[in-house]
Design an enzyme around this catalytic site. Sequence first.
Site, PDB file in Angstrom:
ATOM      1  N   ASP A  57       0.853  -1.180   0.000  1.00 24.53           N
ATOM      2  CA  ASP A  57       0.000   0.000   0.000  1.00 24.53           C
ATOM      3  C   ASP A  57       0.890   1.231   0.000  1.00 24.53           C
ATOM      4  OD1 ASP A  57      -1.793   2.008   0.492  1.00 24.53           O
ATOM      5  OD2 ASP A  57      -2.453   1.260   2.426  1.00 24.53           O
ATOM      6  N   ARG A 111       6.073   2.792   9.711  1.00 21.17           N
ATOM      7  CA  ARG A 111       5.920   3.951   8.826  1.00 21.17           C
ATOM      8  C   ARG A 111       6.931   5.005   9.246  1.00 21.17           C
ATOM      9  NH1 ARG A 111      -0.740   4.232   8.382  1.00 21.17           N
ATOM     10  NH2 ARG A 111      -0.992   2.142   7.469  1.00 21.17           N
ATOM     11  N   GLN A 126      -2.882  -2.960  13.143  1.00 21.42           N
ATOM     12  CA  GLN A 126      -4.282  -2.924  12.739  1.00 21.42           C
ATOM     13  C   GLN A 126      -4.848  -4.336  12.656  1.00 21.42           C
ATOM     14  OE1 GLN A 126      -4.219   0.909   9.633  1.00 21.42           O
ATOM     15  NE2 GLN A 126      -4.550  -1.145   8.891  1.00 21.42           N
ATOM     16  N   ASP A 246     -14.120   6.902   6.306  1.00 23.81           N
ATOM     17  CA  ASP A 246     -13.443   6.740   7.596  1.00 23.81           C
ATOM     18  C   ASP A 246     -14.460   6.731   8.729  1.00 23.81           C
ATOM     19  OD1 ASP A 246     -10.992   6.778   6.347  1.00 23.81           O
ATOM     20  OD2 ASP A 246     -10.516   8.854   6.890  1.00 23.81           O
ATOM     21  N   GLU A 259      -9.852   9.084  14.540  1.00 24.95           N
ATOM     22  CA  GLU A 259     -10.087   8.101  13.476  1.00 24.95           C
ATOM     23  C   GLU A 259      -9.775   6.694  13.974  1.00 24.95           C
ATOM     24  OE1 GLU A 259      -8.143   6.635   9.267  1.00 24.95           O
ATOM     25  OE2 GLU A 259      -8.089   8.788   9.697  1.00 24.95           O
ATOM     26  N   SER A 262     -10.231   3.147   8.401  1.00 29.59           N
ATOM     27  CA  SER A 262     -10.383   3.541   7.004  1.00 29.59           C
ATOM     28  C   SER A 262     -10.816   2.298   6.248  1.00 29.59           C
ATOM     29  CB  SER A 262      -9.061   4.077   6.448  1.00 29.59           C
ATOM     30  OG  SER A 262      -9.175   4.341   5.067  1.00 29.59           O
TER      31      SER A 262
END
Length: 345
Positions: A57, A111, A126, A246, A259, A262
């Site tokens: 991704d 990340r 996640q 979201d 949040e 997504s």
Amino acid sequence: MSKIIRPEHYKSLLDKHQTEQGIKLIKEFFQQNLATELRLTRVTAPLFVLKGLGINDDLNGVERPVTFPIKDLGDAKAEVVHSLAKWKRLTLAEYHIEPGYGIYTDMNAIRADEELDNLHSLYVDQWDWEAVITPEQRKIAFLEDVVRRIYAAIRRTEYLTYESFPQIKPCLPEEIHFIHAQDLLDLYPDKTPKEREDAICRKYGAVFVEGIGGKLSDGKKHDGRAPDYDDWSTIAENGKQGLNGDILVWYPTLNRAFELSSMGIRVDKESLLRQLKIEGKEDREKLYFHQQLLNGKLPLSIGGGIGQSRLCMLMLRKAHIGEIQASIWPDDMRRECHELGMKLI
């Protein structure tokens, strides 16, 4: 300068031992509820994939993946995943999953370009999930039904947390509100996208913002989305573009929108080609993942990611994600958090 939010008079409701107990409780309970609601089977996922296959991704298209050479493959490059949005769809095909069923997995990522603050860490964890759908289900009403089921699992988890730790009072509303990003812009034309999210979440408590990735009437996107997983350009039955969005909730601890997920209906052949053209990424058509999709070898699907540390942070009323997970933080952020009562792991 520190980017952290400084909540006034913050004090953790749980000590570190209780926090670890809460994390275990929430993760075990929620993933079982998610699997039951959406009829998902757990699968094992990779931490890294080969570079150049189009499987990783690329998020907003600017974040650099962590890359390393593999000695036994002639120094071929591997990339630590940013998410498993495309890998999951390949796995649905490999496992011959039928419509109405799907998979979920623990996704762990690094990340390196993330801007660190209360909600963002170098380490991302996640529940990534993906389910096979029929052509008739590629519509906004079906997407909203799935969102409601996920939200129901979130609320049940909040109630379990309250039962286990009575000092944590439930705050999520019974229903989740749906609004398209264009309608949100029309409602708050003088605000930035994040300010709009704060305003709508403060009003309703829980919101699903639809149609994220395409340009709105002001010529800007509400937020970025890669062109090759969510379908954000199809005209839905409500006349708006986008079959994704979201899940956001209002988080009193930080006094802002928060949040959690997504997600969206994924691109079919037509929307993939359209979105690659919109983003000037037609060269991706030659990559392995994209060829599999364009040649009809991948099922239609819906999927998304739900932040594990984010969910635990919300349920346990923590002010910093570093109170939930072990990661690396700047020394000045650690010192400031300590002074503010945020005990980073």
